[in-house]
Design a protein around this motif. Structure first.
Motif, mmCIF file in Angstrom:
data_model
loop_
_atom_site.group_PDB
_atom_site.id
_atom_site.type_symbol
_atom_site.label_atom_id
_atom_site.label_comp_id
_atom_site.label_asym_id
_atom_site.label_seq_id
_atom_site.Cartn_x
_atom_site.Cartn_y
_atom_site.Cartn_z
ATOM 1 N N VAL A 58 13.221 -2.705 -2.267
ATOM 2 C CA VAL A 58 13.104 -3.474 -1.031
ATOM 3 C C VAL A 58 13.356 -4.947 -1.313
ATOM 4 C CG1 VAL A 58 11.442 -1.818 -0.081
ATOM 5 C CG2 VAL A 58 10.616 -3.851 -1.260
ATOM 6 N N LYS B 284 3.120 -5.040 -0.235
ATOM 7 C CA LYS B 284 3.883 -4.693 0.967
ATOM 8 C C LYS B 284 4.968 -3.672 0.644
ATOM 9 C CE LYS B 284 3.188 -9.209 3.183
ATOM 10 N NZ LYS B 284 3.846 -10.480 3.579
ATOM 11 N N ALA B 285 5.577 -3.802 -0.520
ATOM 12 C CA ALA B 285 6.610 -2.838 -0.928
ATOM 13 C C ALA B 285 5.997 -1.450 -1.105
ATOM 14 C CB ALA B 285 7.273 -3.300 -2.218
ATOM 15 N N GLN C 109 3.294 -0.326 0.336
ATOM 16 C CA GLN C 109 2.920 0.178 1.659
ATOM 17 C C GLN C 109 4.114 0.785 2.376
ATOM 18 O OE1 GLN C 109 -0.288 0.166 2.509
ATOM 19 N NE2 GLN C 109 0.272 1.386 4.306
ATOM 20 N N SER C 110 5.302 0.274 2.116
ATOM 21 C CA SER C 110 6.490 0.795 2.804
ATOM 22 C C SER C 110 6.828 2.208 2.378
ATOM 23 C CB SER C 110 7.687 -0.125 2.543
ATOM 24 O OG SER C 110 8.159 0.003 1.207
ATOM 25 N N VAL C 111 6.377 2.650 1.187
ATOM 26 C CA VAL C 111 6.703 4.017 0.746
ATOM 27 C C VAL C 111 5.569 4.995 0.971
ATOM 28 C CG1 VAL C 111 8.272 3.099 -0.991
ATOM 29 C CG2 VAL C 111 5.963 3.802 -1.680
ATOM 30 N N SER D 265 3.393 4.637 3.856
ATOM 31 C CA SER D 265 2.957 4.625 5.253
ATOM 32 C C SER D 265 3.757 5.640 6.071
ATOM 33 C CB SER D 265 3.115 3.240 5.848
ATOM 34 O OG SER D 265 4.455 2.805 5.735
#
Length: 511
Positions: free
Chosen positions: A381, A504-505, A507-509, A511
């Protein structure tokens, strides 16, 4: 072989031979190393050979047990030949190994009935999820210190058993032996005379009760592996048996110092007091803290492990298991072709002042500690039009440090013990950029022993204590050489800013 027989045989062996070296076998996820270690604790010779990584389907990982054994035999022969020593100079053979990798073999033929299923493999995720949905995880945690996850061996044994029943019928199960890689190597090296493992490897199967120090019948029934013969469990510093491999030695040599690789590294790092911690950077990374003689319940994605067993007495450790660290760098090298060797990777990554917002979450086989999302998938990301291969290499490298930071933060929170320094070992511990970044992420000092191969050293120490090569643990501490240190330099606010981007990175995988 009974313990008194082994002791008598070893006394005779001592009289006949000139014991100059310990020969350590380090059988890791990527390959096999053999090392000759002398009484100063120094490595005087080393040989390494890789074995094939087998990926039948996405998320599945296998090894060929026969290839691994052939490589072990080859590596032992090579190190003896290249060093020019006599086999009479070898005091003992020690074994440290990749943990959780499951092997099942036919005792009559001596052949595996299926490839070894590697610790990284996720094929049993559905079975583990089903057992968890049925409410079995609290029981597994309470008895084994482990979460209910396909990482551990029991569900792998079950999967192989099901394959055997499907293809050979249930009658074959009575002839099947099961174990981790150490058990397989011991059985082969002793000519099928010894089926044994040590406390550390047994404790990684999800079948061993770390409180009673016995195989647990309820767990064996839960995982449906009652027809497999499990190995006898011994202390790491016992004599397991003697070699009976005609390709190697005319006479037999004792096998001792058997211990899982991460536990061996903890011992080799001399983390013999509660509160001492280390990180072993390999294919994955094990972060482990010695917690002494009393196990604590596993919480929030950490596991409780047996650190080692010495003279029948065990000590415990708190561990965070990170699935993909060095393997992420291997992926960037082999699949993406962005560098050819790891020194080049360090140079490329260091050419950037920072990551410029690019993060790689290496969830190729799910995420382990402290997240435990087995179905997460990898992602890069934060790429921009100006991003190039250096950004991806640096992001892969930094992902190792972020995962270790998250795991240690959880350990500190649960144990109440702040880590002032972290002792490190393994291949990636030689990367100076990574170690400095790790110190900055932890805001703590990194200590790297000047001697490498701590898993092999740890197993050699334990085997040497068994046979009197070294007299005591105190003597081992006197062998320590001046370490290499990395003091944290980055401002905490800057460090936290990079870490926020990482969170945050992640969380992107998930969520």
């Amino acid at each position: 072989m009974e313990e008194n027989e082994a002791s008598q045989s070893h006394q005779a062996f001592n009289k006949q031979y000139d014991h100059t070296y310990i020969l350590a076998v380090d059988q890791s996820t990527s390959g096999t190393k053999t090392l000759l270690i002398d009484k100063s604790g120094s490595i005087v010779s080393k040989y390494a050979i890789e074995h094939a990584q087998i990926y039948p389907q996405p998320g599945w990982v296998e090894h060929d047990p026969m290839e691994i054994y052939r490589n072990v035999v080859h590596a032992i022969k090579e190190i003896i030949s290249r060093s020019g020593i006599s086999t009479r100079q070898i005091a003992a053979i020690t074994i440290t190994n990749q943990r959780e990798t499951a092997v099942v073999w036919d005792s009559a033929t001596g052949l595996p009935i299926y490839n070894a299923i590697v610790w990284q493999c996720r094929r049993t995720a559905d079975l583990c999820a089903e057992l968890k949905d049925q409410g079995n995880e609290p029981q597994v945690k309470a008895k084994t210190g482990l979460v209910l996850d396909p990482y551990f061996s029991a569900s792998k044994f079950r999967w192989i058993c099901d394959q055997a029943a499907r293809h050979h019928g249930n009658e074959q199960k009575a002839q099947l032996l099961a174990g981790t890689i150490d058990s397989w190597l011991i059985w082969k090296l002793t000519g099928g005379a010894v089926h044994a493992t040590d406390y550390t490897n047994a404790s990684r199967t999800s079948l061993f009760n770390i409180h009673t120090l016995q195989w647990d019948e309820e767990l064996i029934e839960l995982f449906g592996v009652g027809n497999l013969k499990l190995p006898q469990v011994k202390s790491s510093n016992e004599i397991y048996g003697f070699t009976a491999e005609p390709e190697l030695f005319a006479d037999s040599i004792p096998i001792s110092g058997v211990i899982g690789d991460s536990h061996a590294a903890l011992f080799g790092q001399l983390c013999h007091r509660p509160g001492m911690a280390k990180a072993t950077y390999g294919t994955g990374t094990s972060v482990m803290m010695n917690i002494g003689e009393n196990p604590v319940p596993p919480v929030n994605g950490l596991v409780t492990a047996i650190a080692w067993g010495i003279n029948g007495k065990v000590e415990y450790a708190l561990e965070g298991i990170i699935h993909c660290t060095g393997d992420c760098m291997k992926w960037v090298r082999d699949q993406l072709g962005l560098f050819t060797d790891y020194s080049e990777a360090e140079t490329q990554a260091a050419a950037l002042a920072d990551n410029e917002g690019v993060y790689l979450v290496p969830a190729f086989v799910g995420l382990g500690a402290p997240y435990w999302f087995p179905n997460a998938r990898a992602a890069i990301v934060g790429l921009s039009r100006s991003s190039d291969k250096r950004h991806i290499i640096r992001a892969a490298l930094e992902s190792i440090a972020y995962q270790v930071r998250d795991t240690i933060a959880l350990m500190e929170a649960e144990s109440g013990v702040p880590i002032v320094e972290l002792r490190v070992d393994g291949g990636a511990a030689g990367n100076r950029l990574l170690m400095q970044f790790q110190a900055d992420m932890l805001q703590a000092d990194i200590v790297k022993p000047s001697i490498a191969e701590l898993s092999a050293i740890g197993s050699a120490f334990l085997g040497g204590l068994c046979i009197g090569y070294w007299s005591s643990i105190e003597e081992l501490h006197k062998l320590a050489q001046a370490p290499i240190g990395y003091a944290h330099k980055m401002d905490k606010q800057v460090s936290d800013g990079f870490h926020e981007g990482w969170k945050k990175a992640v969380q992107s995988v998930i969520s």
